[in-house]
Design a protein around this motif. Structure first.
Motif, short mmCIF file in Angstrom:
data_model
loop_
_atom_site.label_atom_id
_atom_site.label_comp_id
_atom_site.label_asym_id
_atom_site.label_seq_id
_atom_site.Cartn_x
_atom_site.Cartn_y
_atom_site.Cartn_z
N LEU A 248 37.65 34.20 39.79
CA LEU A 248 38.01 34.68 38.45
C LEU A 248 36.83 34.54 37.49
O LEU A 248 36.58 35.42 36.66
N GLU A 249 36.11 33.45 37.62
CA GLU A 249 34.92 33.24 36.79
C GLU A 249 33.87 34.33 37.04
O GLU A 249 33.29 34.89 36.11
N ALA A 250 33.67 34.66 38.33
CA ALA A 250 32.68 35.69 38.68
C ALA A 250 33.14 37.07 38.16
O ALA A 250 32.32 37.84 37.65
N ILE A 251 34.43 37.36 38.29
CA ILE A 251 34.95 38.64 37.78
C ILE A 251 34.71 38.72 36.27
O ILE A 251 34.30 39.75 35.74
N LYS A 252 34.96 37.61 35.58
CA LYS A 252 34.79 37.57 34.13
C LYS A 252 33.33 37.88 33.76
O LYS A 252 33.07 38.71 32.87
N THR A 253 32.40 37.24 34.43
CA THR A 253 30.99 37.48 34.14
C THR A 253 30.63 38.93 34.41
O THR A 253 29.91 39.58 33.64
N PHE A 254 31.14 39.46 35.51
CA PHE A 254 30.86 40.87 35.85
C PHE A 254 31.45 41.81 34.80
O PHE A 254 30.80 42.79 34.40
N LYS A 255 32.67 41.51 34.33
CA LYS A 255 33.27 42.36 33.30
C LYS A 255 32.43 42.34 32.02
O LYS A 255 32.31 43.36 31.33
N SER A 257 29.18 42.01 31.94
CA SER A 257 28.03 42.88 32.22
C SER A 257 28.42 44.35 32.04
O SER A 257 27.68 45.15 31.47
N LEU A 258 29.60 44.67 32.52
CA LEU A 258 30.09 46.04 32.45
C LEU A 258 30.34 46.44 30.99
O LEU A 258 30.02 47.57 30.56
N SER B 198 25.47 46.85 37.29
CA SER B 198 26.15 45.78 36.55
C SER B 198 26.40 44.56 37.41
O SER B 198 26.32 43.42 36.93
N ASP B 201 23.30 42.62 37.63
CA ASP B 201 23.12 41.90 36.36
C ASP B 201 24.00 40.65 36.33
O ASP B 201 23.53 39.57 35.97
N ALA B 202 25.26 40.80 36.73
CA ALA B 202 26.19 39.67 36.70
C ALA B 202 25.71 38.55 37.63
O ALA B 202 25.77 37.37 37.27
N LEU B 206 24.89 34.74 36.71
CA LEU B 206 25.48 33.61 37.44
C LEU B 206 24.39 32.74 38.08
O LEU B 206 24.52 31.52 38.16
#
Lengths: 288, 288
Positions: A248-255, A257-258, B198, B201-202, B206
Protein backbone atom coordinates in the motif's frame (compact mmCIF):
# COMPACT_ATOMS: atom_id res chain seq x y z
CA UNK A 1 29.07 -30.67 -2.32
CA UNK A 2 25.52 -31.65 -1.26
CA UNK A 3 24.36 -31.77 2.34
CA UNK A 4 21.06 -33.51 1.71
CA UNK A 5 19.95 -36.94 0.62
CA UNK A 6 16.24 -36.38 0.03
CA UNK A 7 14.77 -32.99 -0.81
CA UNK A 8 11.02 -32.76 -0.79
CA UNK A 9 9.21 -29.80 -2.34
CA UNK A 10 5.75 -28.70 -1.26
CA UNK A 11 3.90 -27.04 -4.14
CA UNK A 12 4.95 -28.29 -7.55
CA UNK A 13 4.36 -25.26 -9.78
CA UNK A 14 6.77 -23.32 -11.93
CA UNK A 15 9.04 -22.37 -9.02
CA UNK A 16 8.91 -25.70 -7.20
CA UNK A 17 9.30 -27.57 -10.49
CA UNK A 18 12.22 -25.42 -11.59
CA UNK A 19 13.88 -25.95 -8.22
CA UNK A 20 13.54 -29.72 -8.63
CA UNK A 21 14.69 -29.65 -12.24
CA UNK A 22 17.75 -27.58 -11.42
CA UNK A 23 18.74 -29.76 -8.49
CA UNK A 24 18.97 -32.63 -10.95
CA UNK A 25 20.65 -30.58 -13.69
CA UNK A 26 23.27 -29.37 -11.23
CA UNK A 27 24.14 -32.87 -10.15
CA UNK A 28 22.20 -33.38 -6.93
CA UNK A 29 22.60 -37.14 -6.47
CA UNK A 30 19.83 -37.64 -3.91
CA UNK A 31 16.11 -38.12 -4.15
CA UNK A 32 13.79 -35.27 -5.16
CA UNK A 33 10.13 -35.64 -4.26
CA UNK A 34 7.15 -33.35 -4.13
CA UNK A 35 3.81 -32.85 -2.43
CA UNK A 36 0.97 -31.12 -4.22
CA UNK A 37 -2.78 -31.14 -3.61
CA UNK A 38 -3.22 -31.56 -7.34
CA UNK A 39 -2.43 -35.17 -8.39
CA UNK A 40 -1.93 -34.04 -12.00
CA UNK A 41 1.01 -31.84 -10.99
CA UNK A 42 2.69 -34.82 -9.33
CA UNK A 43 1.99 -37.03 -12.33
CA UNK A 44 3.39 -34.44 -14.73
CA UNK A 45 6.44 -33.91 -12.52
CA UNK A 46 7.21 -37.63 -12.55
CA UNK A 47 6.59 -37.99 -16.29
CA UNK A 48 8.80 -35.00 -17.05
CA UNK A 49 11.48 -36.50 -14.77
CA UNK A 50 11.45 -33.30 -12.75
CA UNK A 51 10.84 -35.31 -9.55
CA UNK A 52 11.47 -38.94 -8.63
CA UNK A 53 8.26 -39.39 -6.74
CA UNK A 54 5.52 -37.53 -4.94
CA UNK A 55 2.08 -37.60 -3.41
CA UNK A 56 -0.90 -35.47 -2.44
CA UNK A 57 -0.92 -36.51 1.23
CA UNK A 58 2.54 -35.40 2.37
CA UNK A 59 3.72 -38.90 3.26
CA UNK A 60 6.92 -38.43 1.23
CA UNK A 61 7.91 -35.72 3.71
CA UNK A 62 8.64 -38.42 6.30
CA UNK A 63 11.81 -39.44 4.51
CA UNK A 64 13.06 -35.95 3.58
CA UNK A 65 16.03 -34.25 5.21
CA UNK A 66 15.17 -30.96 3.52
CA UNK A 67 11.68 -29.66 2.89
CA UNK A 68 11.27 -26.65 0.58
CA UNK A 69 7.94 -24.80 0.60
CA UNK A 70 7.08 -23.48 -2.87
CA UNK A 71 3.35 -22.82 -2.53
CA UNK A 72 1.61 -19.45 -2.63
CA UNK A 73 2.29 -17.73 0.70
CA UNK A 74 -1.41 -17.70 1.56
CA UNK A 75 -1.45 -21.43 2.37
CA UNK A 76 1.70 -21.57 4.53
CA UNK A 77 -0.38 -22.17 7.69
CA UNK A 78 -1.81 -25.40 6.28
CA UNK A 79 1.53 -26.42 4.81
CA UNK A 80 3.25 -26.02 8.18
CA UNK A 81 0.53 -28.07 9.81
CA UNK A 82 1.14 -30.89 7.32
CA UNK A 83 4.88 -30.70 7.92
CA UNK A 84 4.40 -30.90 11.70
CA UNK A 85 2.17 -33.91 11.31
CA UNK A 86 4.42 -35.82 8.96
CA UNK A 87 7.99 -35.30 10.11
CA UNK A 88 9.89 -36.88 12.96
CA UNK A 89 11.01 -34.06 15.33
CA UNK A 90 13.99 -36.09 16.47
CA UNK A 91 15.57 -35.88 13.03
CA UNK A 92 15.73 -32.08 13.41
CA UNK A 93 15.56 -31.61 9.63
CA UNK A 94 15.73 -28.30 7.80
CA UNK A 95 12.71 -26.55 6.27
CA UNK A 96 13.17 -23.66 3.87
CA UNK A 97 10.88 -21.74 1.55
CA UNK A 98 10.91 -19.96 -1.82
CA UNK A 99 8.17 -17.45 -1.11
CA UNK A 100 8.06 -13.83 -2.28
CA UNK A 101 7.10 -12.45 1.15
CA UNK A 102 9.25 -12.88 4.23
CA UNK A 103 8.76 -10.57 7.29
CA UNK A 104 6.10 -11.94 9.64
CA UNK A 105 5.86 -15.11 7.59
CA UNK A 106 9.40 -16.12 8.52
CA UNK A 107 8.63 -15.67 12.19
CA UNK A 108 5.42 -17.61 11.80
CA UNK A 109 7.30 -20.49 10.16
CA UNK A 110 9.85 -20.46 12.97
CA UNK A 111 7.11 -20.46 15.58
CA UNK A 112 5.07 -23.21 13.97
CA UNK A 113 8.11 -25.45 13.50
CA UNK A 114 9.68 -24.76 16.91
CA UNK A 115 11.07 -27.98 18.42
CA UNK A 116 10.14 -29.81 15.21
CA UNK A 117 12.50 -28.56 12.50
CA UNK A 118 14.99 -25.76 11.75
CA UNK A 119 13.52 -23.09 9.48
CA UNK A 120 15.50 -20.87 7.10
CA UNK A 121 13.58 -18.37 4.95
CA UNK A 122 14.59 -17.62 1.38
CA UNK A 123 13.42 -16.03 -1.84
CA UNK A 124 14.92 -16.72 -5.27
CA UNK A 125 14.62 -13.59 -7.46
CA UNK A 126 13.53 -15.51 -10.51
CA UNK A 127 10.35 -16.57 -12.24
CA UNK A 128 8.22 -15.80 -15.23
CA UNK A 129 4.59 -14.97 -15.83
CA UNK A 130 3.99 -18.66 -16.59
CA UNK A 131 2.68 -21.21 -14.11
CA UNK A 132 2.80 -24.97 -13.67
CA UNK A 133 5.45 -27.66 -13.37
CA UNK A 134 5.30 -28.21 -17.15
CA UNK A 135 6.84 -24.76 -17.57
CA UNK A 136 9.81 -25.48 -15.30
CA UNK A 137 12.88 -23.68 -16.56
CA UNK A 138 16.42 -24.96 -16.74
CA UNK A 139 18.97 -22.63 -15.12
CA UNK A 140 16.18 -20.38 -13.85
CA UNK A 141 18.24 -19.56 -10.76
CA UNK A 142 21.66 -19.35 -12.41
CA UNK A 143 23.12 -15.88 -11.99
CA UNK A 144 19.96 -14.78 -10.16
CA UNK A 145 19.93 -13.28 -6.69
CA UNK A 146 18.77 -15.47 -3.83
CA UNK A 147 17.68 -13.55 -0.75
CA UNK A 148 18.31 -15.45 2.46
CA UNK A 149 16.45 -14.00 5.45
CA UNK A 150 17.89 -15.39 8.68
CA UNK A 151 16.64 -14.11 12.04
CA UNK A 152 18.09 -14.14 15.54
CA UNK A 153 16.55 -17.62 15.88
CA UNK A 154 18.09 -19.15 12.75
CA UNK A 155 20.32 -22.19 13.23
CA UNK A 156 23.71 -21.30 11.76
CA UNK A 157 24.45 -24.74 10.37
CA UNK A 158 21.06 -24.85 8.67
CA UNK A 159 21.61 -21.40 7.19
CA UNK A 160 25.00 -22.35 5.78
CA UNK A 161 23.59 -25.48 4.18
CA UNK A 162 20.79 -23.55 2.46
CA UNK A 163 23.29 -20.96 1.28
CA UNK A 164 25.51 -23.68 -0.17
CA UNK A 165 22.52 -25.32 -1.88
CA UNK A 166 21.66 -22.13 -3.77
CA UNK A 167 25.30 -21.50 -4.61
CA UNK A 168 25.25 -24.95 -6.18
CA UNK A 169 22.35 -23.87 -8.40
CA UNK A 170 24.36 -20.83 -9.53
CA UNK A 171 22.56 -18.17 -7.49
CA UNK A 172 24.15 -15.19 -5.82
CA UNK A 173 23.10 -15.41 -2.18
CA UNK A 174 22.39 -12.18 -0.29
CA UNK A 175 21.49 -12.15 3.41
CA UNK A 176 18.86 -9.69 4.46
CA UNK A 177 16.49 -8.92 7.33
CA UNK A 178 13.07 -10.42 6.50
CA UNK A 179 11.22 -7.13 7.09
CA UNK A 180 13.69 -5.17 5.01
CA UNK A 181 13.23 -7.74 2.23
CA UNK A 182 9.51 -7.00 2.19
CA UNK A 183 10.04 -3.26 1.84
CA UNK A 184 12.37 -3.75 -1.13
CA UNK A 185 10.23 -6.24 -3.01
CA UNK A 186 7.01 -4.35 -2.38
CA UNK A 187 8.61 -1.65 -4.56
CA UNK A 188 10.45 -3.52 -7.27
CA UNK A 189 8.23 -6.57 -7.66
CA UNK A 190 4.84 -6.38 -5.95
CA UNK A 191 4.02 -2.82 -7.09
CA UNK A 192 4.82 -3.54 -10.76
CA UNK A 193 2.49 -6.54 -10.70
CA UNK A 194 -0.34 -4.53 -9.15
CA UNK A 195 0.21 -1.81 -11.74
CA UNK A 196 0.27 -4.26 -14.65
CA UNK A 197 -3.00 -5.91 -13.61
CA UNK A 198 -4.52 -2.45 -13.02
CA UNK A 199 -3.60 -1.06 -16.41
CA UNK A 200 -5.19 -4.05 -18.10
CA UNK A 201 -8.31 -3.37 -16.02
CA UNK A 202 -8.24 0.32 -17.01
CA UNK A 203 -7.96 -0.50 -20.69
CA UNK A 204 -10.84 -2.91 -20.33
CA UNK A 205 -12.94 -0.12 -18.80
CA UNK A 206 -11.87 2.32 -21.53
CA UNK A 207 -12.77 -0.37 -24.11
CA UNK A 208 -16.27 -0.56 -22.72
CA UNK A 209 -16.60 3.23 -22.71
CA UNK A 210 -15.55 3.43 -26.38
CA UNK A 211 -17.36 0.22 -27.30
CA UNK A 212 -14.16 -0.91 -29.00
CA UNK A 213 -11.76 -3.74 -28.13
CA UNK A 214 -8.73 -1.56 -27.43
CA UNK A 215 -6.50 -4.59 -26.89
CA UNK A 216 -6.65 -5.05 -30.68
CA UNK A 217 -4.59 -1.90 -31.08
CA UNK A 218 -1.75 -2.77 -28.73
CA UNK A 219 1.79 -3.23 -30.02
CA UNK A 220 4.97 -4.92 -28.86
CA UNK A 221 5.68 -2.29 -26.20
CA UNK A 222 2.34 -2.96 -24.56
CA UNK A 223 2.87 -6.71 -24.66
CA UNK A 224 6.19 -6.40 -22.82
CA UNK A 225 4.70 -3.86 -20.46
CA UNK A 226 1.82 -6.09 -19.41
CA UNK A 227 3.48 -9.51 -19.62
CA UNK A 228 3.55 -9.78 -15.81
CA UNK A 229 -0.24 -9.37 -15.76
CA UNK A 230 -0.33 -13.00 -16.97
CA UNK A 231 1.14 -14.14 -13.66
CA UNK A 232 -0.75 -16.44 -11.32
CA UNK A 233 -3.61 -14.52 -9.62
CA UNK A 234 -3.63 -16.58 -6.42
CA UNK A 235 0.12 -16.26 -5.93
CA UNK A 236 -0.05 -12.49 -6.39
CA UNK A 237 -3.20 -12.04 -4.34
CA UNK A 238 -1.43 -13.81 -1.46
CA UNK A 239 1.70 -11.69 -1.86
CA UNK A 240 -0.28 -8.44 -1.81
CA UNK A 241 -2.25 -9.52 1.23
CA UNK A 242 0.74 -10.83 3.19
CA UNK A 243 2.82 -7.74 2.43
CA UNK A 244 -0.14 -5.39 2.70
CA UNK A 245 1.43 -2.38 4.43
CA UNK A 246 4.48 -2.17 2.22
CA UNK A 247 2.48 -2.73 -0.96
CA UNK A 248 0.00 0.00 0.00
CA UNK A 249 2.88 2.34 0.78
CA UNK A 250 4.47 1.62 -2.62
CA UNK A 251 1.14 2.17 -4.42
CA UNK A 252 0.77 5.49 -2.60
CA UNK A 253 4.21 6.67 -3.68
CA UNK A 254 3.52 5.59 -7.25
CA UNK A 255 0.17 7.43 -7.27
CA UNK A 256 2.02 10.56 -6.15
CA UNK A 257 4.42 10.19 -9.09
CA UNK A 258 1.48 9.76 -11.42
CA UNK A 259 -0.27 12.80 -9.97
CA UNK A 260 2.92 14.77 -10.51
CA UNK A 261 2.96 13.84 -14.21
CA UNK A 262 -0.75 14.62 -14.48
CA UNK A 263 -0.08 18.10 -13.14
CA UNK A 264 2.80 18.68 -15.55
CA UNK A 265 0.53 17.74 -18.46
CA UNK A 266 -2.41 19.80 -17.17
CA UNK A 267 -0.21 22.86 -16.71
CA UNK A 268 1.45 22.36 -20.09
CA UNK A 269 4.84 22.35 -18.38
CA UNK A 270 6.84 21.19 -21.37
CA UNK A 271 10.26 21.52 -19.78
CA UNK A 272 9.08 19.87 -16.57
CA UNK A 273 7.56 16.88 -18.34
CA UNK A 274 10.62 16.42 -20.53
CA UNK A 275 12.88 16.53 -17.46
CA UNK A 276 10.64 14.01 -15.65
CA UNK A 277 10.79 11.57 -18.58
CA UNK A 278 14.52 12.15 -19.06
CA UNK A 279 15.33 11.41 -15.43
CA UNK A 280 13.24 8.25 -15.45
CA UNK A 281 14.87 7.14 -18.68
CA UNK A 282 18.35 7.59 -17.22
CA UNK A 283 17.46 5.56 -14.12
CA UNK A 284 15.98 2.81 -16.27
CA UNK A 285 18.89 2.79 -18.70
CA UNK A 286 21.20 1.77 -15.86
CA UNK A 287 19.64 -1.66 -15.54
CA UNK A 288 19.15 -2.41 -19.22
CA UNK B 1 3.80 -0.73 -57.78
CA UNK B 2 5.34 2.61 -56.66
CA UNK B 3 3.69 5.98 -57.25
CA UNK B 4 6.65 8.12 -56.23
CA UNK B 5 10.07 8.90 -57.61
CA UNK B 6 11.63 10.79 -54.74
CA UNK B 7 10.54 10.35 -51.13
CA UNK B 8 11.97 12.80 -48.65
CA UNK B 9 11.74 12.18 -44.90
CA UNK B 10 11.82 14.97 -42.36
CA UNK B 11 13.29 13.75 -39.06
CA UNK B 12 15.77 10.91 -39.46
CA UNK B 13 15.41 9.03 -36.20
CA UNK B 14 14.42 5.43 -35.57
CA UNK B 15 11.04 5.76 -37.28
CA UNK B 16 12.16 7.94 -40.19
CA UNK B 17 15.26 5.79 -40.65
CA UNK B 18 13.27 2.56 -40.55
CA UNK B 19 10.83 3.99 -43.09
CA UNK B 20 13.73 4.83 -45.44
CA UNK B 21 15.42 1.48 -44.88
CA UNK B 22 12.24 -0.44 -45.58
CA UNK B 23 11.45 1.50 -48.73
CA UNK B 24 14.76 0.28 -50.09
CA UNK B 25 14.38 -3.26 -48.75
CA UNK B 26 10.94 -3.54 -50.32
CA UNK B 27 12.22 -2.51 -53.71
CA UNK B 28 11.40 1.18 -53.96
CA UNK B 29 13.44 2.15 -57.02
CA UNK B 30 13.36 5.93 -56.53
CA UNK B 31 15.41 8.31 -54.50
CA UNK B 32 15.14 8.45 -50.70
CA UNK B 33 16.39 11.60 -49.00
CA UNK B 34 16.08 13.12 -45.56
CA UNK B 35 16.12 16.42 -43.73
CA UNK B 36 17.30 16.62 -40.14
CA UNK B 37 18.54 19.53 -38.05
CA UNK B 38 21.32 17.27 -36.82
CA UNK B 39 24.00 16.85 -39.53
CA UNK B 40 25.26 13.68 -37.81
CA UNK B 41 21.93 11.93 -38.39
CA UNK B 42 22.16 12.72 -42.12
CA UNK B 43 25.77 11.56 -42.25
CA UNK B 44 24.95 8.32 -40.45
CA UNK B 45 21.92 7.77 -42.70
CA UNK B 46 24.08 8.12 -45.84
CA UNK B 47 26.89 5.96 -44.45
CA UNK B 48 24.44 3.23 -43.43
CA UNK B 49 22.88 3.42 -46.92
CA UNK B 50 19.52 4.14 -45.31
CA UNK B 51 19.14 7.28 -47.43
CA UNK B 52 20.70 8.40 -50.70
CA UNK B 53 21.19 11.97 -49.68
CA UNK B 54 20.00 14.62 -47.26
CA UNK B 55 20.59 18.01 -45.70
CA UNK B 56 19.86 20.15 -42.67
CA UNK B 57 18.28 23.02 -44.62
CA UNK B 58 15.39 21.28 -46.36
CA UNK B 59 16.64 21.99 -49.88
CA UNK B 60 16.21 18.32 -50.83
CA UNK B 61 12.47 18.78 -50.35
CA UNK B 62 12.34 20.78 -53.59
CA UNK B 63 12.76 17.64 -55.68
CA UNK B 64 10.52 15.32 -53.64
CA UNK B 65 7.12 14.11 -54.82
CA UNK B 66 6.33 12.69 -51.37
CA UNK B 67 7.37 14.24 -48.08
CA UNK B 68 6.98 12.16 -44.92
CA UNK B 69 7.17 13.91 -41.54
CA UNK B 70 8.80 11.71 -38.91
CA UNK B 71 9.74 14.26 -36.25
CA UNK B 72 8.33 14.54 -32.73
CA UNK B 73 4.85 16.05 -33.06
CA UNK B 74 5.88 19.10 -31.04
CA UNK B 75 7.85 20.58 -33.93
CA UNK B 76 5.28 20.08 -36.71
CA UNK B 77 4.62 23.84 -36.91
CA UNK B 78 8.22 24.54 -37.85
CA UNK B 79 8.38 21.54 -40.14
CA UNK B 80 5.30 22.70 -42.04
CA UNK B 81 6.81 26.17 -42.39
CA UNK B 82 9.95 24.66 -43.94
CA UNK B 83 7.85 22.55 -46.30
CA UNK B 84 5.87 25.62 -47.42
CA UNK B 85 9.05 27.54 -48.06
CA UNK B 86 10.78 24.82 -50.02
CA UNK B 87 8.21 23.18 -52.24
CA UNK B 88 6.68 24.33 -55.49
CA UNK B 89 2.86 24.59 -54.97
CA UNK B 90 2.25 23.90 -58.62
CA UNK B 91 3.56 20.37 -58.31
CA UNK B 92 0.75 19.61 -55.82
CA UNK B 93 2.85 16.94 -54.12
CA UNK B 94 1.71 14.73 -51.25
CA UNK B 95 2.78 15.23 -47.65
CA UNK B 96 2.17 12.53 -45.05
CA UNK B 97 3.31 11.92 -41.50
CA UNK B 98 4.19 9.08 -39.12
CA UNK B 99 3.26 10.81 -35.87
CA UNK B 100 1.64 9.18 -32.84
CA UNK B 101 -0.97 11.92 -32.42
CA UNK B 102 -3.51 12.78 -35.09
CA UNK B 103 -6.71 14.74 -34.16
CA UNK B 104 -6.10 18.50 -34.27
CA UNK B 105 -2.65 17.96 -35.70
CA UNK B 106 -4.06 16.52 -38.91
CA UNK B 107 -6.32 19.55 -39.35
CA UNK B 108 -3.41 21.86 -38.61
CA UNK B 109 -1.31 20.13 -41.28
CA UNK B 110 -4.14 20.43 -43.78
CA UNK B 111 -4.58 24.11 -42.96
CA UNK B 112 -0.89 24.96 -43.13
CA UNK B 113 -0.44 23.14 -46.44
CA UNK B 114 -3.66 24.37 -48.05
CA UNK B 115 -3.06 25.30 -51.71
CA UNK B 116 0.52 24.06 -51.37
CA UNK B 117 0.35 20.26 -51.02
CA UNK B 118 -2.08 17.44 -50.32
CA UNK B 119 -1.83 16.15 -46.74
CA UNK B 120 -2.67 12.61 -45.60
CA UNK B 121 -2.16 11.76 -41.92
CA UNK B 122 -0.90 8.38 -40.81
CA UNK B 123 0.54 6.48 -37.87
CA UNK B 124 2.46 3.21 -38.14
CA UNK B 125 1.90 1.09 -35.00
CA UNK B 126 5.49 0.10 -34.67
CA UNK B 127 8.62 1.22 -32.90
CA UNK B 128 10.87 0.32 -30.01
CA UNK B 129 12.25 2.10 -26.98
CA UNK B 130 15.40 2.83 -28.98
CA UNK B 131 16.12 6.07 -30.83
CA UNK B 132 18.28 7.19 -33.72
CA UNK B 133 18.75 6.31 -37.38
CA UNK B 134 21.50 3.84 -36.41
CA UNK B 135 18.82 1.71 -34.75
CA UNK B 136 16.63 1.53 -37.87
CA UNK B 137 14.91 -1.82 -38.05
CA UNK B 138 14.37 -3.99 -41.09
CA UNK B 139 10.74 -5.08 -41.54
CA UNK B 140 9.65 -2.86 -38.64
CA UNK B 141 6.31 -2.24 -40.37
CA UNK B 142 5.75 -5.70 -41.79
CA UNK B 143 2.57 -7.19 -40.35
CA UNK B 144 2.06 -4.07 -38.24
CA UNK B 145 -1.06 -1.93 -38.32
CA UNK B 146 -0.89 1.39 -40.11
CA UNK B 147 -3.60 3.84 -39.11
CA UNK B 148 -4.59 6.17 -41.91
CA UNK B 149 -6.60 9.18 -40.74
CA UNK B 150 -8.28 10.86 -43.69
CA UNK B 151 -10.66 13.77 -43.14
CA UNK B 152 -13.43 15.32 -45.23
CA UNK B 153 -10.68 17.39 -46.88
CA UNK B 154 -8.41 14.54 -47.87
CA UNK B 155 -7.65 14.09 -51.56
CA UNK B 156 -8.78 10.60 -52.54
CA UNK B 157 -5.95 9.94 -54.97
CA UNK B 158 -3.37 11.01 -52.38
CA UNK B 159 -4.97 8.78 -49.77
CA UNK B 160 -4.93 5.75 -52.06
CA UNK B 161 -1.27 6.30 -52.90
CA UNK B 162 -0.29 6.46 -49.22
CA UNK B 163 -2.34 3.37 -48.53
CA UNK B 164 -0.58 1.50 -51.34
CA UNK B 165 2.83 2.65 -50.10
CA UNK B 166 2.25 1.10 -46.66
CA UNK B 167 0.81 -2.04 -48.17
CA UNK B 168 4.07 -2.29 -50.07
CA UNK B 169 5.96 -2.24 -46.76
CA UNK B 170 3.79 -5.09 -45.47
CA UNK B 171 1.54 -3.08 -43.16
CA UNK B 172 -2.15 -3.67 -42.57
CA UNK B 173 -3.80 -0.32 -43.30
CA UNK B 174 -6.79 0.72 -41.18
CA UNK B 175 -8.71 3.95 -41.84
CA UNK B 176 -9.86 5.87 -38.82
CA UNK B 177 -11.13 9.28 -37.78
CA UNK B 178 -8.17 11.31 -36.45
CA UNK B 179 -9.90 12.16 -33.16
CA UNK B 180 -10.97 8.58 -32.60
CA UNK B 181 -7.36 7.53 -33.22
CA UNK B 182 -6.23 9.78 -30.38
CA UNK B 183 -8.71 8.29 -27.93
CA UNK B 184 -7.57 4.76 -28.72
CA UNK B 185 -3.84 5.41 -28.55
CA UNK B 186 -4.10 7.53 -25.41
CA UNK B 187 -5.23 4.29 -23.75
CA UNK B 188 -3.10 1.59 -25.32
CA UNK B 189 0.10 3.50 -25.98
CA UNK B 190 0.36 6.91 -24.33
CA UNK B 191 -0.94 5.80 -20.90
CA UNK B 192 1.47 2.83 -20.67
CA UNK B 193 4.41 5.12 -21.41
CA UNK B 194 3.33 7.62 -18.75
CA UNK B 195 2.90 4.76 -16.28
CA UNK B 196 6.29 3.23 -17.09
CA UNK B 197 8.13 6.53 -16.60
CA UNK B 198 6.13 7.14 -13.39
CA UNK B 199 6.91 3.79 -11.84
CA UNK B 200 10.61 4.34 -12.41
CA UNK B 201 10.21 7.72 -10.70
CA UNK B 202 8.35 6.10 -7.79
CA UNK B 203 11.05 3.47 -7.32
CA UNK B 204 13.66 6.20 -7.38
CA UNK B 205 11.76 8.02 -4.60
CA UNK B 206 11.39 4.78 -2.61
CA UNK B 207 15.14 4.18 -3.11
CA UNK B 208 15.89 7.54 -1.54
CA UNK B 209 13.51 6.85 1.36
CA UNK B 210 15.22 3.51 2.08
CA UNK B 211 18.68 4.82 1.22
CA UNK B 212 19.10 1.76 -0.99
CA UNK B 213 19.42 1.46 -4.79
CA UNK B 214 16.25 -0.56 -5.34
CA UNK B 215 16.96 -0.93 -9.05
CA UNK B 216 19.67 -3.42 -8.03
CA UNK B 217 16.94 -5.81 -6.91
CA UNK B 218 14.86 -5.82 -10.07
CA UNK B 219 14.44 -8.97 -12.15
CA UNK B 220 13.48 -9.82 -15.70
CA UNK B 221 9.81 -9.03 -15.18
CA UNK B 222 10.65 -5.50 -14.13
CA UNK B 223 12.97 -5.03 -17.09
CA UNK B 224 10.21 -5.98 -19.55
CA UNK B 225 7.71 -3.92 -17.61
CA UNK B 226 9.76 -0.73 -17.75
CA UNK B 227 11.44 -1.17 -21.14
CA UNK B 228 9.24 1.56 -22.66
CA UNK B 229 10.57 4.01 -20.04
CA UNK B 230 13.75 4.06 -22.15
CA UNK B 231 11.82 5.73 -24.99
CA UNK B 232 12.71 9.18 -26.25
CA UNK B 233 11.62 11.81 -23.67
CA UNK B 234 11.01 14.60 -26.20
CA UNK B 235 8.90 12.40 -28.44
CA UNK B 236 6.74 11.30 -25.50
CA UNK B 237 6.55 14.73 -23.92
CA UNK B 238 5.19 16.02 -27.23
CA UNK B 239 2.69 13.17 -27.53
CA UNK B 240 1.35 13.73 -24.00
CA UNK B 241 1.03 17.47 -24.58
CA UNK B 242 -0.59 17.19 -28.02
CA UNK B 243 -3.03 14.54 -26.84
CA UNK B 244 -3.48 16.14 -23.42
CA UNK B 245 -7.21 15.62 -22.84
CA UNK B 246 -7.30 11.97 -23.85
CA UNK B 247 -4.11 11.16 -21.94
CA UNK B 248 -5.45 12.83 -18.78
CA UNK B 249 -8.71 10.93 -19.16
CA UNK B 250 -6.82 7.63 -19.52
CA UNK B 251 -4.64 8.42 -16.47
CA UNK B 252 -7.79 9.17 -14.48
CA UNK B 253 -9.38 5.83 -15.41
CA UNK B 254 -6.16 4.02 -14.55
CA UNK B 255 -5.94 5.77 -11.18
CA UNK B 256 -9.48 4.61 -10.45
CA UNK B 257 -8.45 1.01 -11.22
CA UNK B 258 -5.47 1.39 -8.93
CA UNK B 259 -7.62 2.86 -6.17
CA UNK B 260 -9.96 -0.10 -6.56
CA UNK B 261 -7.07 -2.54 -5.99
CA UNK B 262 -5.84 -0.46 -3.08
CA UNK B 263 -9.25 -0.77 -1.46
CA UNK B 264 -9.38 -4.54 -2.01
CA UNK B 265 -5.99 -4.88 -0.31
CA UNK B 266 -6.91 -2.51 2.53
CA UNK B 267 -10.13 -4.36 3.19
CA UNK B 268 -8.43 -7.75 2.97
CA UNK B 269 -10.94 -8.76 0.29
CA UNK B 270 -9.16 -11.94 -0.78
CA UNK B 271 -11.84 -13.15 -3.18
CA UNK B 272 -12.24 -9.69 -4.70
CA UNK B 273 -8.52 -9.24 -5.31
CA UNK B 274 -8.18 -12.71 -6.78
CA UNK B 275 -11.11 -12.03 -9.13
CA UNK B 276 -9.59 -8.69 -10.15
CA UNK B 277 -6.23 -10.28 -11.00
CA UNK B 278 -7.92 -13.22 -12.73
CA UNK B 279 -10.03 -11.00 -14.97
CA UNK B 280 -7.02 -8.88 -15.92
CA UNK B 281 -4.99 -11.99 -16.63
CA UNK B 282 -7.69 -13.35 -18.94
CA UNK B 283 -7.87 -10.08 -20.88
CA UNK B 284 -4.10 -9.97 -21.20
CA UNK B 285 -3.84 -13.62 -22.22
CA UNK B 286 -5.90 -12.88 -25.31
CA UNK B 287 -3.17 -10.80 -26.90
CA UNK B 288 -0.16 -12.94 -25.94
Amino acid sequence: MWDFKHISIIGLGLIGGSFALNLKKHGFPGKVTAVDLNPEAIEKGINLKVIDNGDTTGDVLKEADLIAIATPVGVYKNVLKTIREKINPEKNIIVTDLGSVKGNLVYMCEEELKNVARFVGGHPIAGTEKSGVENSIEDLFKGAKFILTPTENTDTEAKEKIKKLWHNLGSRVIEMDPYYHDKIFASVSHLPHVVAYSIVDAIDILSKQLNEDLFMFTGGGFRDFTRIAMSDPVMWRDICMENRENVLEAIKTFKDSLTHVEKLIEENDREGLKAFFETARKKRNKIS
